[in-house]
Design a protein around this motif. Structure first.
Motif, PDB file in Angstrom:
ATOM      1  N   VAL A 195       1.716   6.851 -12.687  1.00  0.00           N
ATOM      2  CA  VAL A 195       1.728   7.089 -11.237  1.00  0.00           C
ATOM      3  C   VAL A 195       1.207   5.856 -10.494  1.00  0.00           C
ATOM      4  O   VAL A 195       1.736   5.467  -9.451  1.00  0.00           O
ATOM      5  CB  VAL A 195       0.893   8.331 -10.896  1.00  0.00           C
ATOM      6  CG1 VAL A 195       0.708   8.469  -9.396  1.00  0.00           C
ATOM      7  CG2 VAL A 195       1.566   9.583 -11.447  1.00  0.00           C
ATOM      8  N   THR A 196       0.174   5.237 -11.038  1.00  0.00           N
ATOM      9  CA  THR A 196      -0.373   4.040 -10.404  1.00  0.00           C
ATOM     10  C   THR A 196       0.651   2.917 -10.375  1.00  0.00           C
ATOM     11  O   THR A 196       0.753   2.171  -9.394  1.00  0.00           O
ATOM     12  CB  THR A 196      -1.638   3.588 -11.143  1.00  0.00           C
ATOM     13  OG1 THR A 196      -2.598   4.652 -11.143  1.00  0.00           O
ATOM     14  CG2 THR A 196      -2.246   2.364 -10.496  1.00  0.00           C
ATOM     15  N   GLU A 197       1.430   2.785 -11.444  1.00  0.00           N
ATOM     16  CA  GLU A 197       2.452   1.741 -11.475  1.00  0.00           C
ATOM     17  C   GLU A 197       3.495   1.952 -10.376  1.00  0.00           C
ATOM     18  O   GLU A 197       3.952   1.010  -9.740  1.00  0.00           O
ATOM     19  CB  GLU A 197       3.119   1.706 -12.847  1.00  0.00           C
ATOM     20  CG  GLU A 197       2.288   1.046 -13.927  1.00  0.00           C
ATOM     21  CD  GLU A 197       2.013  -0.413 -13.617  1.00  0.00           C
ATOM     22  OE1 GLU A 197       2.923  -1.082 -13.096  1.00  0.00           O
ATOM     23  OE2 GLU A 197       0.896  -0.873 -13.879  1.00  0.00           O
ATOM     24  N   VAL A 198       3.890   3.217 -10.175  1.00  0.00           N
ATOM     25  CA  VAL A 198       4.854   3.511  -9.113  1.00  0.00           C
ATOM     26  C   VAL A 198       4.274   3.126  -7.752  1.00  0.00           C
ATOM     27  O   VAL A 198       4.933   2.493  -6.915  1.00  0.00           O
ATOM     28  CB  VAL A 198       5.247   5.001  -9.135  1.00  0.00           C
ATOM     29  CG1 VAL A 198       6.126   5.342  -7.940  1.00  0.00           C
ATOM     30  CG2 VAL A 198       5.982   5.326 -10.426  1.00  0.00           C
ATOM     31  N   CYS A 199       3.035   3.488  -7.513  1.00  0.00           N
ATOM     32  CA  CYS A 199       2.401   3.182  -6.219  1.00  0.00           C
ATOM     33  C   CYS A 199       2.202   1.685  -6.040  1.00  0.00           C
ATOM     34  O   CYS A 199       2.341   1.159  -4.924  1.00  0.00           O
ATOM     35  CB  CYS A 199       1.069   3.915  -6.103  1.00  0.00           C
ATOM     36  SG  CYS A 199       1.220   5.717  -6.036  1.00  0.00           S
ATOM     37  N   LEU A 200       1.885   0.966  -7.114  1.00  0.00           N
ATOM     38  CA  LEU A 200       1.741  -0.478  -7.002  1.00  0.00           C
ATOM     39  C   LEU A 200       3.075  -1.148  -6.676  1.00  0.00           C
ATOM     40  O   LEU A 200       3.112  -2.153  -5.960  1.00  0.00           O
ATOM     41  CB  LEU A 200       1.169  -1.052  -8.311  1.00  0.00           C
ATOM     42  CG  LEU A 200      -0.304  -0.770  -8.574  1.00  0.00           C
ATOM     43  CD1 LEU A 200      -0.718  -1.312  -9.934  1.00  0.00           C
ATOM     44  CD2 LEU A 200      -1.173  -1.374  -7.469  1.00  0.00           C
ATOM     45  N   GLY A 201       4.154  -0.586  -7.215  1.00  0.00           N
ATOM     46  CA  GLY A 201       5.470  -1.100  -6.829  1.00  0.00           C
ATOM     47  C   GLY A 201       5.731  -0.913  -5.345  1.00  0.00           C
ATOM     48  O   GLY A 201       6.288  -1.790  -4.682  1.00  0.00           O
ATOM     49  N   ALA A 202       5.300   0.225  -4.809  1.00  0.00           N
ATOM     50  CA  ALA A 202       5.434   0.452  -3.371  1.00  0.00           C
ATOM     51  C   ALA A 202       4.559  -0.511  -2.570  1.00  0.00           C
ATOM     52  O   ALA A 202       4.946  -0.982  -1.504  1.00  0.00           O
ATOM     53  CB  ALA A 202       5.085   1.897  -3.031  1.00  0.00           C
ATOM     54  N   VAL A 203       3.361  -0.819  -3.092  1.00  0.00           N
ATOM     55  CA  VAL A 203       2.482  -1.784  -2.410  1.00  0.00           C
ATOM     56  C   VAL A 203       3.158  -3.145  -2.329  1.00  0.00           C
ATOM     57  O   VAL A 203       3.082  -3.839  -1.300  1.00  0.00           O
ATOM     58  CB  VAL A 203       1.129  -1.873  -3.137  1.00  0.00           C
ATOM     59  CG1 VAL A 203       0.309  -3.051  -2.609  1.00  0.00           C
ATOM     60  CG2 VAL A 203       0.354  -0.584  -2.974  1.00  0.00           C
ATOM     61  N   ASP A 204       3.829  -3.543  -3.400  1.00  0.00           N
ATOM     62  CA  ASP A 204       4.558  -4.808  -3.367  1.00  0.00           C
ATOM     63  C   ASP A 204       5.653  -4.775  -2.304  1.00  0.00           C
ATOM     64  O   ASP A 204       5.890  -5.769  -1.608  1.00  0.00           O
ATOM     65  CB  ASP A 204       5.174  -5.097  -4.733  1.00  0.00           C
ATOM     66  CG  ASP A 204       4.116  -5.451  -5.762  1.00  0.00           C
ATOM     67  OD1 ASP A 204       3.003  -5.829  -5.355  1.00  0.00           O
ATOM     68  OD2 ASP A 204       4.401  -5.331  -6.965  1.00  0.00           O
ATOM     69  N   ASN A 205       6.326  -3.637  -2.180  1.00  0.00           N
ATOM     70  CA  ASN A 205       7.337  -3.508  -1.127  1.00  0.00           C
ATOM     71  C   ASN A 205       6.710  -3.618   0.259  1.00  0.00           C
ATOM     72  O   ASN A 205       7.263  -4.244   1.162  1.00  0.00           O
ATOM     73  CB  ASN A 205       8.068  -2.179  -1.270  1.00  0.00           C
ATOM     74  CG  ASN A 205       8.996  -2.148  -2.461  1.00  0.00           C
ATOM     75  OD1 ASN A 205       9.416  -3.188  -2.969  1.00  0.00           O
ATOM     76  ND2 ASN A 205       9.308  -0.958  -2.941  1.00  0.00           N
ATOM     77  N   PHE A 206       5.553  -2.988   0.439  1.00  0.00           N
ATOM     78  CA  PHE A 206       4.869  -3.077   1.734  1.00  0.00           C
ATOM     79  C   PHE A 206       4.478  -4.515   2.050  1.00  0.00           C
ATOM     80  O   PHE A 206       4.579  -4.966   3.192  1.00  0.00           O
ATOM     81  CB  PHE A 206       3.630  -2.179   1.734  1.00  0.00           C
ATOM     82  CG  PHE A 206       3.939  -0.713   1.781  1.00  0.00           C
ATOM     83  CD1 PHE A 206       4.841  -0.213   2.703  1.00  0.00           C
ATOM     84  CD2 PHE A 206       3.331   0.167   0.900  1.00  0.00           C
ATOM     85  CE1 PHE A 206       5.130   1.141   2.751  1.00  0.00           C
ATOM     86  CE2 PHE A 206       3.614   1.521   0.945  1.00  0.00           C
ATOM     87  CZ  PHE A 206       4.519   2.011   1.864  1.00  0.00           C
ATOM     88  N   THR A 207       4.015  -5.237   1.044  1.00  0.00           N
ATOM     89  CA  THR A 207       3.648  -6.638   1.252  1.00  0.00           C
ATOM     90  C   THR A 207       4.857  -7.458   1.665  1.00  0.00           C
ATOM     91  O   THR A 207       4.778  -8.302   2.565  1.00  0.00           O
ATOM     92  CB  THR A 207       3.021  -7.212  -0.029  1.00  0.00           C
ATOM     93  OG1 THR A 207       1.898  -6.409  -0.417  1.00  0.00           O
ATOM     94  CG2 THR A 207       2.576  -8.639   0.195  1.00  0.00           C
ATOM     95  N   SER A 208       5.984  -7.216   1.016  1.00  0.00           N
ATOM     96  CA  SER A 208       7.218  -7.912   1.392  1.00  0.00           C
ATOM     97  C   SER A 208       7.664  -7.532   2.801  1.00  0.00           C
ATOM     98  O   SER A 208       8.119  -8.379   3.578  1.00  0.00           O
ATOM     99  CB  SER A 208       8.322  -7.593   0.376  1.00  0.00           C
ATOM    100  OG  SER A 208       9.535  -8.211   0.739  1.00  0.00           O
ATOM    101  N   MET A 209       7.517  -6.260   3.156  1.00  0.00           N
ATOM    102  CA  MET A 209       7.879  -5.814   4.497  1.00  0.00           C
ATOM    103  C   MET A 209       7.023  -6.503   5.557  1.00  0.00           C
ATOM    104  O   MET A 209       7.520  -6.940   6.604  1.00  0.00           O
ATOM    105  CB  MET A 209       7.725  -4.296   4.593  1.00  0.00           C
ATOM    106  CG  MET A 209       8.763  -3.528   3.786  1.00  0.00           C
ATOM    107  SD  MET A 209       8.273  -1.812   3.428  1.00  0.00           S
ATOM    108  CE  MET A 209       8.251  -1.123   5.073  1.00  0.00           C
ATOM    109  N   ALA A 210       5.724  -6.629   5.292  1.00  0.00           N
ATOM    110  CA  ALA A 210       4.840  -7.290   6.252  1.00  0.00           C
ATOM    111  C   ALA A 210       5.199  -8.764   6.407  1.00  0.00           C
ATOM    112  O   ALA A 210       5.188  -9.306   7.526  1.00  0.00           O
ATOM    113  CB  ALA A 210       3.385  -7.143   5.806  1.00  0.00           C
TER     114      ALA A 210
END
Length: 315
Positions: A195-210
């Motif tokens: 589950v943490t890996e999935v959320c970390l992938g989303a964090v990377d997406n958020f960083t790219s979005m910013a």
């Protein structure tokens, strides 16, 4: 004083014809507007200024006929002195009007973003405050805080809402894990890691979005479209091309942001599936280990699908 006005009226009237000829040859030299025309020259030096000089002359007749030399000289230089002053005043007024318009548009855009934020927020979603993270926040929650702060810094609260949704889903899944497994069990650690890996992938997406939103943070798409629609005929070819290119940059960035948002939506759906699958485990039955293995297998499958949008898929 009346003699000065009378001389000023004579001098001003005499300069109308020379300035009319100059303006007919080059309107920019005789009219202080941004896009002068010969019609404006005719109106200014055949109607407006002669009317002003005639009004001053009639007013000065109350003191008799006696124009002064100083008034005459002042009338001769009135137009060349007034033109740069009026041009500077018009530019100041245009800048002031543009600043007020941009401020009003920014306020309207902020209001629309706030409405979109209210409409997009799900019921029961916990709000993550980046300035005051939870006391018991782990590394993942702190990463979500940094990602949300990055989106808020780029003035995109509509994208930052998704961080709150991931935060809520993460808390929900962790609550299910705590109730279904013991923290010392291997299944608990493996599930939490996935589950943490999935959320970390989303964090990377958020960083790219910013990062991508920061690149177009200073561009106002509505203002560019309005300029092209209202002033398209007055714009030069170079300016029109520049505005269209700016609009293309905005549209391309928004398209990339929507793709990242769609990836995160898929991850949210998979987290919901995992929460439901883990909640269905009956740990009190003898077959609990079998159910646990099945839930973990489902979790592994959606993690495998999540790798397409996780950190390994970013370019």
């Amino acid at each position: 004083m009346l003699g000065f006005l009378q001389g000023f009226a004579y001098g001003l009237f005499v300069t109308c014809l020379p300035w009319l000829l100059v303006g007919m040859a080059n309107p920019r030299l005789a009219v202080p507007t941004d896009a002068p025309s010969r019609l404006q020259v005719v109106f200014r030096y055949c109607l407006l200024i002669p009317f002003i000089s005639m009004l001053l002359w009639l007013t000065s007749l109350w003191g008799g006929f006696g124009p002064s030399l100083g008034g005459w000289l002042a009338g001769l230089v009135a137009v060349p002195v007034a033109l740069p002053l009026e041009r500077a005043w018009r530019r100041w007024w245009a800048r002031r009007h543009r600043r007020r318009l941009e401020a009003r548009l920014e306020a309207e855009a902020a209001r629309r973003r706030a409405e979109q934020e209210r409409e997009a927020r799900e019921s029961g979603v916990a709000v993550l405050d980046p300035a005051h993270p939870p006391v018991d926040a782990d590394d993942l929650i702190m990463a979500l805080c940094r990602a949300k702060q990055g989106l808020l810094d780029t003035r995109r609260p509509d994208l930052a809402i998704q961080v709150d949704r991931f935060y809520s889903r993460y808390l929900s899944v962790m609550d299910v894990l705590v109730t279904r497994f013991d923290r010392s069990e291997l299944a608990f650690e493996r599930s939490r890691g996935l589950v943490t890996e999935v959320c970390l992938g989303a964090v990377d997406n958020f960083t790219s979005m910013a990062a991508q939103a920061r690149g177009v943070m200073g561009l106002d798409g509505d203002f560019v479209r309005r300029r092209l629609e209202q002033d398209g005929a007055k714009l030069s070819v170079e300016e029109r091309i520049a505005l269209k290119r700016r609009l293309e940059l905005i549209d391309d960035t928004e398209l990339r942001l929507r793709r990242l948002v769609a990836r995160n939506e898929s991850a949210l759906t998979l987290l919901d599936d995992a929460a439901v699958a883990l909640a269905r485990i009956e740990t009190g039955r003898p077959q609990a280990s079998v159910a646990t293995d099945q839930a973990l297998e489902e979790l592994r499958r959606f993690i495998g699908r999540a790798e397409r949008y996780g950190r390994g898929s970013q370019r």
